[in-house]
Design a protein around this motif. Structure first.
Motif, PDB file in Angstrom:
ATOM      1  N   HIS A 370       0.878  -1.168   0.000  1.00 42.18           N
ATOM      2  CA  HIS A 370       0.000   0.000   0.000  1.00 42.18           C
ATOM      3  C   HIS A 370       0.918   1.221   0.000  1.00 42.18           C
ATOM      4  N   ILE A 371       0.680   2.122  -0.939  1.00 41.18           N
ATOM      5  CA  ILE A 371       1.574   3.284  -1.090  1.00 41.18           C
ATOM      6  C   ILE A 371       0.722   4.555  -1.054  1.00 41.18           C
ATOM      7  N   GLU A 372       1.180   5.537  -0.297  1.00 39.30           N
ATOM      8  CA  GLU A 372       0.505   6.844  -0.320  1.00 39.30           C
ATOM      9  C   GLU A 372       1.551   7.940  -0.374  1.00 39.30           C
ATOM     10  N   ALA A 373       1.290   8.942  -1.147  1.00 42.38           N
ATOM     11  CA  ALA A 373       2.184  10.109  -1.178  1.00 42.38           C
ATOM     12  C   ALA A 373       1.340  11.326  -1.534  1.00 42.38           C
ATOM     13  N   GLU A 374       1.704  12.451  -0.940  1.00 39.66           N
ATOM     14  CA  GLU A 374       0.910  13.658  -1.205  1.00 39.66           C
ATOM     15  C   GLU A 374       1.825  14.865  -1.247  1.00 39.66           C
ATOM     16  N   GLU A 375       1.473  15.809  -2.094  1.00 40.35           N
ATOM     17  CA  GLU A 375       2.244  17.049  -2.206  1.00 40.35           C
ATOM     18  C   GLU A 375       1.250  18.213  -2.223  1.00 40.35           C
ATOM     19  N   GLY A 376       1.573  19.302  -1.525  1.00 41.05           N
ATOM     20  CA  GLY A 376       0.695  20.464  -1.509  1.00 41.05           C
ATOM     21  C   GLY A 376      -0.624  20.160  -0.820  1.00 41.05           C
ATOM     22  N   SER A 377      -1.700  20.781  -1.290  1.00 43.44           N
ATOM     23  CA  SER A 377      -3.024  20.597  -0.672  1.00 43.44           C
ATOM     24  C   SER A 377      -4.030  20.220  -1.757  1.00 43.44           C
ATOM     25  N   PRO A 378      -4.038  18.976  -2.177  1.00 41.55           N
ATOM     26  CA  PRO A 378      -4.918  18.619  -3.297  1.00 41.55           C
ATOM     27  C   PRO A 378      -6.391  18.899  -3.030  1.00 41.55           C
ATOM     28  N   THR A 512      -4.185  22.253 -11.689  1.00 39.21           N
ATOM     29  CA  THR A 512      -3.774  22.708 -10.357  1.00 39.21           C
ATOM     30  C   THR A 512      -3.789  21.579  -9.337  1.00 39.21           C
ATOM     31  N   ALA A 513      -4.504  20.500  -9.629  1.00 38.79           N
ATOM     32  CA  ALA A 513      -4.554  19.388  -8.671  1.00 38.79           C
ATOM     33  C   ALA A 513      -4.734  18.096  -9.430  1.00 38.79           C
ATOM     34  N   MET A 514      -4.137  17.054  -8.888  1.00 39.54           N
ATOM     35  CA  MET A 514      -4.281  15.752  -9.532  1.00 39.54           C
ATOM     36  C   MET A 514      -4.247  14.667  -8.464  1.00 39.54           C
ATOM     37  N   GLU A 515      -5.116  13.700  -8.648  1.00 35.38           N
ATOM     38  CA  GLU A 515      -5.108  12.543  -7.744  1.00 35.38           C
ATOM     39  C   GLU A 515      -5.054  11.290  -8.606  1.00 35.38           C
ATOM     40  N   LEU A 516      -4.222  10.357  -8.206  1.00 38.97           N
ATOM     41  CA  LEU A 516      -4.115   9.087  -8.926  1.00 38.97           C
ATOM     42  C   LEU A 516      -4.348   7.963  -7.938  1.00 38.97           C
ATOM     43  N   ARG A 517      -5.436   7.238  -8.157  1.00 41.36           N
ATOM     44  CA  ARG A 517      -5.719   6.036  -7.355  1.00 41.36           C
ATOM     45  C   ARG A 517      -5.446   4.840  -8.258  1.00 41.36           C
ATOM     46  N   LEU A 518      -4.523   4.030  -7.807  1.00 45.62           N
ATOM     47  CA  LEU A 518      -4.014   2.968  -8.670  1.00 45.62           C
ATOM     48  C   LEU A 518      -4.150   1.618  -7.974  1.00 45.62           C
ATOM     49  N   ILE A 519      -4.593   0.624  -8.720  1.00 44.66           N
ATOM     50  CA  ILE A 519      -4.520  -0.750  -8.222  1.00 44.66           C
ATOM     51  C   ILE A 519      -3.691  -1.534  -9.225  1.00 44.66           C
ATOM     52  N   GLY A 520      -2.628  -2.120  -8.747  1.00 45.95           N
ATOM     53  CA  GLY A 520      -1.746  -2.907  -9.609  1.00 45.95           C
ATOM     54  C   GLY A 520      -1.882  -4.375  -9.258  1.00 45.95           C
ATOM     55  N   ASP A 521      -1.843  -5.217 -10.270  1.00 45.76           N
ATOM     56  CA  ASP A 521      -1.966  -6.666 -10.073  1.00 45.76           C
ATOM     57  C   ASP A 521      -0.580  -7.282 -10.277  1.00 45.76           C
ATOM     58  N   THR A 522      -0.007  -7.754  -9.172  1.00 40.06           N
ATOM     59  CA  THR A 522       1.357  -8.306  -9.245  1.00 40.06           C
ATOM     60  C   THR A 522       1.362  -9.809  -9.496  1.00 40.06           C
ATOM     61  N   PRO A 546       1.513  18.990 -11.225  1.00 43.85           N
ATOM     62  CA  PRO A 546       0.786  20.027 -10.485  1.00 43.85           C
ATOM     63  C   PRO A 546       1.357  20.159  -9.067  1.00 43.85           C
ATOM     64  N   PRO A 547       1.264  21.341  -8.487  1.00 41.83           N
ATOM     65  CA  PRO A 547       1.833  21.522  -7.136  1.00 41.83           C
ATOM     66  C   PRO A 547       1.037  20.778  -6.064  1.00 41.83           C
ATOM     67  N   ASN A 548      -0.176  20.372  -6.412  1.00 36.89           N
ATOM     68  CA  ASN A 548      -1.015  19.655  -5.439  1.00 36.89           C
ATOM     69  C   ASN A 548      -1.371  18.297  -6.034  1.00 36.89           C
ATOM     70  N   SER A 549      -0.868  17.257  -5.406  1.00 36.24           N
ATOM     71  CA  SER A 549      -1.145  15.945  -5.980  1.00 36.24           C
ATOM     72  C   SER A 549      -1.188  14.876  -4.893  1.00 36.24           C
ATOM     73  N   TYR A 609       7.785  17.676  -8.121  1.00 34.94           N
ATOM     74  CA  TYR A 609       7.301  17.777  -6.743  1.00 34.94           C
ATOM     75  C   TYR A 609       7.353  16.463  -5.965  1.00 34.94           C
ATOM     76  N   LEU A 610       7.121  15.370  -6.645  1.00 30.89           N
ATOM     77  CA  LEU A 610       7.030  14.097  -5.908  1.00 30.89           C
ATOM     78  C   LEU A 610       8.330  13.284  -5.954  1.00 30.89           C
ATOM     79  N   ALA A 611       9.388  13.870  -6.490  1.00 31.73           N
ATOM     80  CA  ALA A 611      10.623  13.081  -6.682  1.00 31.73           C
ATOM     81  C   ALA A 611      11.142  12.504  -5.373  1.00 31.73           C
TER      82      ALA A 611
END
Ligand code: FES
Length: 970
Positions: A370-378, A512-522, A546-549, A609-611
């Motif tokens: 489970h991975i979560e990361a956030e930048e700025g104020s999406p 200005t904002a982006m959200e990515l919800r991802l499900i990967g099948d390993t 975007p500065p907010n993601s 921003y997310l590097a």
């Protein structure tokens, strides 16, 4: 009673009296006779890699029985050259860059020989038809066709021009761009075009770099010499085979090997009872590999059809296969979980219920990461947005389908060290990872990487090495293992299928904002599950930066063949989703999609921003864009395709059945893993002024050995021919993380440059001493000479001889390592033109055009080959390739015959235009080339289909039934 019979074969003009077994295939006979240019790619007549000429006609040697061929004339590639002198077709293949990994080359050369014998002046279409039966996964067939046209001209006695890319200055004003006439293509069929290279006037010229040098390994590949893993046979070698699971999910209640062991010729049968239970992760990554270690060499539970059950080593392959059938396994069959929806369902069967795996995020829900990361104020940015658009996208389980099956030969050397000759992309990681599995310290293991017949990430995994080693340890004998084509489909690795949910907020036409919800099948094991998805999140949220993601991702287990590393590595899936959604947004806002995307894409100087938050399996490093050619790539693509005129025209197509469309995408990638990928190089000088270059880098057919030699040649100003490249062997070459993450040019190239600079210093020092000039400053190396400031000079041969035999005697030798805390993105624009049959949903792709900025282009011909091959693979991902399973988890299309990769006669025209940039952190300004080439086709294809039909399709591949259904939706 003897089971062998006898025939006489005339092979390459010589007579052979051959003892053969009943039903022995010509392929087996020829390889046993050491005609190893005849390759086994599938053994089922699908791939054509075993093609030979029978009385001058191409035939598949795996479909012919030797017993039926008495007195027949057979030609293999070994028969084409005389005393090592190349046939004109071989020469043309070497000159044009038609050879990448070279595993398909013998079959292509022989097929072309038959064609040209019959038709000395074939058209491109006739060549494509002739080659349609021979699989190639590395190229887009562009250079192969070029080679055959060239060879045909030579054989007709015509002059052929030197192979040269077209160089053009990049104008300061993009409105002034004009292309050579043939790059417009229009409706004319023009045949392969040379790559076109645009260079900014400010960029310094180079002498050896940037030249279309012939690959350093071209001749041995064009001549079909024994360079691949399975091309040698060792005395006393046994044949290893793997029993694979027929069930997707089951416990092994009992396994009885008595009958198999009793079979004459069997030397070992191993099950989970015979090998230590040591947990590991098979993904070939740097130390420490991310948890969980959810695999063991052999287990008492199987988690996918094709999973490992038992191993056999026997005197012959036939005996080993017979022994597999005698192993009696009692399974308790468990309900399978076959896709990500089933994996996450309430009360889903638990795939990893073992108690000794640490690091699974939630085993009870089949969530491995489970991975979560956030930048700025999406959330705030979404609240303020003028427009919020969401899109859900699905990508397929694509197979690597490289021509050379995974192969490994293991043996004890005279010092009781275990040697593995393996088709691996990661020899150094393989050595480290199998060490605990086989109970030997690293110092007692040597991994040799011969030539590799393609990998694309599929050989960045430990697939055979531990099993082969277990069999050698059990028997004391050399053991050879090579997967069948079916095992390649069901027992190796695939691309991760993903469900990609983007939400994009727009304010005043800016993202200005982006959200990515991802499900990967390993699939059944974690392998590269964490890192592929992290890269997907990073790249998928950074292209528009975007500065907010926000990134939220679950990676789930399913009872399917595991997913692993695959060229594009998550990035291509996410860029597919965001590129399509951005064009949908432009359409909603009634904006020019090219301008809208360019206005929003990440620019030079911008921080990513997310590097830092989304490194690769760990925290990353702050990075920003140093160089980009998105503007140039779009401008040139628009010009070359007449994009706007066609777009408007196609929008207004009347109700005809066949509708045309043009689409585009912009993409970026990376160059190695920042702060993690490390490579080293060693060089030493010889008596004649030549140099050995020892590198751990792994050339999979990419041409990396050649461009690394070009880098050294540039520093020392000597011909590439004076550099003898050896890669890679864990005993003799320095460490390299291996071939992945588009890192070889950038990282390994950085090491070679540093190493060559050290050598240059030593050479000058020796020259100065020989000339009795105390001051080294002002010396230069030029054309195999060291030249003093006063113009006196010494040849490199004189310097080599002096240093080794006469004065200040020492070996001129140096090593250097390289690591970068940056991973500079190559940038590109992809254009696709299609014709859609609105009655059947069939898409005919008519043209692929990619404009690529890979920094400085090291070798335009090998680089173009990379891009063309990448586009061909990407086209499979977008259009034709998918793994289908029945309800019990059996793959339904596990053969080249049923799994649809693009063939020579199906591929469209492909053109490549390079736009050079000067990346400050790269060797001579280089970034990377391999993976960017695969990123853009899928979104550009969807964009083109939308232009043709007005429909947005979010699920790949765009098979006719899927397109047809979309066309029915109102
Ligand atoms: Fe054709 Fe590699 S060059 S498969």
């Amino acid at each position: 009673m003897s089971t062998t019979k006898q025939v006489t074969l005339y092979i390459n003009g010589q007579s052979y009296v051959v003892q053969h077994k009943p039903k022995e295939k010509l392929l087996e006979t020829l390889r046993a006779l050491k005609f190893v240019s005849v390759k086994n790619g599938c053994d089922e007549g699908d791939c054509g890699l075993c093609t030979v000429l029978l009385d001058g006609h191409p035939v598949r040697s795996c479909l012919l029985l030797t017993e039926n061929l008495d007195q027949q004339n057979i030609t293999t590639l070994e028969g084409l050259s005389e005393n090592g002198k190349s046939h004109p077709i071989q020469t043309a293949f070497m000159e044009t860059g038609a050879i990448q990994c070279g595993f398909c080359t013998p079959a292509h050369i022989l097929t072309s020989k038959a064609l040209l014998d019959e038709n000395p002046n074939p058209t491109e279409t006739e060549i494509r038809e002739a080659l349609a039966g021979v699989h190639c996964r590395c190229t887009g067939f562009v250079r192969i066709i070029d080679a055959i046209l060239r060879a045909a001209a030579v054989l007709r006695g015509e002059e052929v021009p030197k192979i040269q890319p077209i160089h053009m200055d990049l104008p300061d004003n993009l409105d002034d761009i004009h292309l050579p006439d043939n790059f417009y293509r229009n409706e004319m069929q023009l045949g392969p075009l040379p790559p076109l290279v645009f260079t900014p006037k400010s960029m310094k010229s180079t002498k050896h770099i940037g030249q279309p040098e012939q690959k350093v390994d071209a001749k041995k590949l064009a001549h079909g010499r024994p360079v691949f893993t399975d091309d040698i046979t060792l005395p006393g070698m046994l044949y290893g085979e793997l029993l694979t699971s027929p069930h997707a999910h089951a416990l092994i209640k009992n396994i009885d090997t008595t009958k198999a062991k009793a079979l004459a010729g069997v030397h070992a049968v191993l099950t989970y009872k015979d090998v230590p239970r040591v947990k590991y992760a098979s993904g070939g990554q740097s130390y420490p590999q991310p948890l969980p270690y959810d695999q063991v060499s052999l287990d008492n539970k199987v988690r996918h059809v094709g999973d490992r059950v038992a191993l056999v080593a026997a005197e012959t392959k036939r005996i080993a296969l017979a022994a597999l059938k005698l192993i009696e396994v009692e399974y308790e069959i468990l309900p399978p979980v076959l896709n990500l929806e089933e994996a996450l369902a309430e009360n889903a069967p638990i795939i990893h219920d073992e108690t000794d795996t640490e690091g699974i995020y939630d085993a009870n829900r089949n969530i491995v990461f489970h991975i979560e990361a956030e930048e700025g104020s999406p959330d705030k940015a979404f609240e303020k947005a003028d427009l919020i658009t969401e899109g859900v996208f699905f990508t397929p389980k694509q197979q690597h389908a490289q021509t050379e099956p995974h192969s490994c030969i293991s043996y004890w050397d005279e010092d009781d060290r275990l040697v593995l000759r393996s088709s691996t992309q990661v020899p150094f990681h393989a050595r480290r990872i199998i060490s605990p599995l086989i109970g030997l310290p690293v110092k007692r293991i040597r991994v040799i990487k011969p030539r590799i017949g393609g990998g694309f990430g599929g050989k960045q995994e430990i697939i055979l090495e531990d099993m082969c080693a277990h069999l050698t340890i059990a028997t004391g004998r050399p053991v050879r293992m090579a997967f069948s084509r079916k095992q390649e489909f069901i027992s190796t690795r695939t691309r991760h299928p993903q469900k990609i949910h983007y939400k994009v907020g727009i304010k005043e036409n800016k993202v200005t904002a982006m959200e990515l919800r991802l499900i990967g099948d390993t699939g059944a094991y974690g392998c590269h599950g964490l890192t592929v998805q992290m890269v997907g999140g990073f790249k998928g949220l950074t292209l528009y930066n975007p500065p907010n993601s926000r990134f939220i991702c679950d990676v789930v287990y399913t009872n399917t063949v595991p997913a692993g590393a695959y060229r594009g590595y998550g990035s291509m899936q996410e860029q597919f989703g965001i590129e399509v959604l951005m064009e949908e947004i432009a359409e909603k806002l009634n904006l020019d999609p090219i301008k809208f995307k360019y206005d929003n894409v990440i620019k030079v100087g911008e921080p990513m921003y997310l590097a830092k938050k989304l490194g690769e399996g760990r925290e990353g490093f702050d990075q920003s864009m140093n160089t980009s050619a998105h503007a140039e790539a779009l401008a040139i693509g628009v010009e070359a395709t007449n994009f706007y005129r066609k777009r408007e025209k196609y929008k207004k197509q009347a109700d005809q059945v066949i509708k045309k469309g043009i689409g585009f995408s912009i993409v970026f990638h990376g160059s190695g893993i920042a702060g993690l990928d490390m490579a080293a190089a060693t060089m030493k000088m010889n008596d004649d002024g030549s140099f050995n270059l020892l590198i751990g880098a792994t050339d999979l057919g990419t041409g990396s050995d050649t461009i690394l030699a070009q880098i050294a040649a540039e520093v020392l100003d000597i011909p590439v021919d004076d550099i003898i490249v050896y890669s890679s062997d864990t005993d003799f070459t320095p460490f390299d993380k291996g071939a992945y993450a588009s890192s070889t040019t950038y990282i390994s190239g950085g090491a070679v440059r540093k190493c060559a600079l050290k050598i240059k210093e030593q050479v000058i020092e020796q020259a100065a001493a020989m000339l009795n000039i105390p001051e080294k400053d002002g010396f230069i190396l030029q054309d195999r000479k060291a030249i003093a400031p006063d113009g006196t000079s010494l040849t490199l041969e004189e310097i080599g001889l002096s240093s080794l035999h006469q004065m200040n005697q020492h070996q001129i030798i140096a090593s250097a390592s390289h690591l970068s805390y940056e991973s500079p993105p190559p940038t590109a624009a992809q254009f696709v033109e299609v014709a859609v049959d609105t009655e059947t949903g069939e898409i005919k792709v008519e043209r692929l055009l990619m404009m690529v900025d890979c920094g400085r282009v090291m070798n335009p011909i090998t680089a173009a080959g990379q891009v063309e091959g990448g586009m061909a693979q990407a086209l499979g991902f977008a259009h034709s390739e998918e793994s289908y399973f029945d309800e019990d988890g059996h793959m339904l299309n596990a053969s080249f015959g049923k799994y649809h990769t693009y063939k020579a006669n199906e591929l469209p025209d492909m053109d490549v235009i390079f736009i050079q940039t000067d990346e400050p952190s790269g060797p001579f300004g280089a970034k990377s080339i391999s993976e960017i080439s695969i990123d853009g086709v899928a979104p550009a294809l969807v964009s083109a289909v939308h232009n043709a039909t007005g429909k947005w399709i979010h699920r790949l591949p765009l098979k006719p039934e899927r397109v047809w259904k979309a066309l029915q939706d109102e």
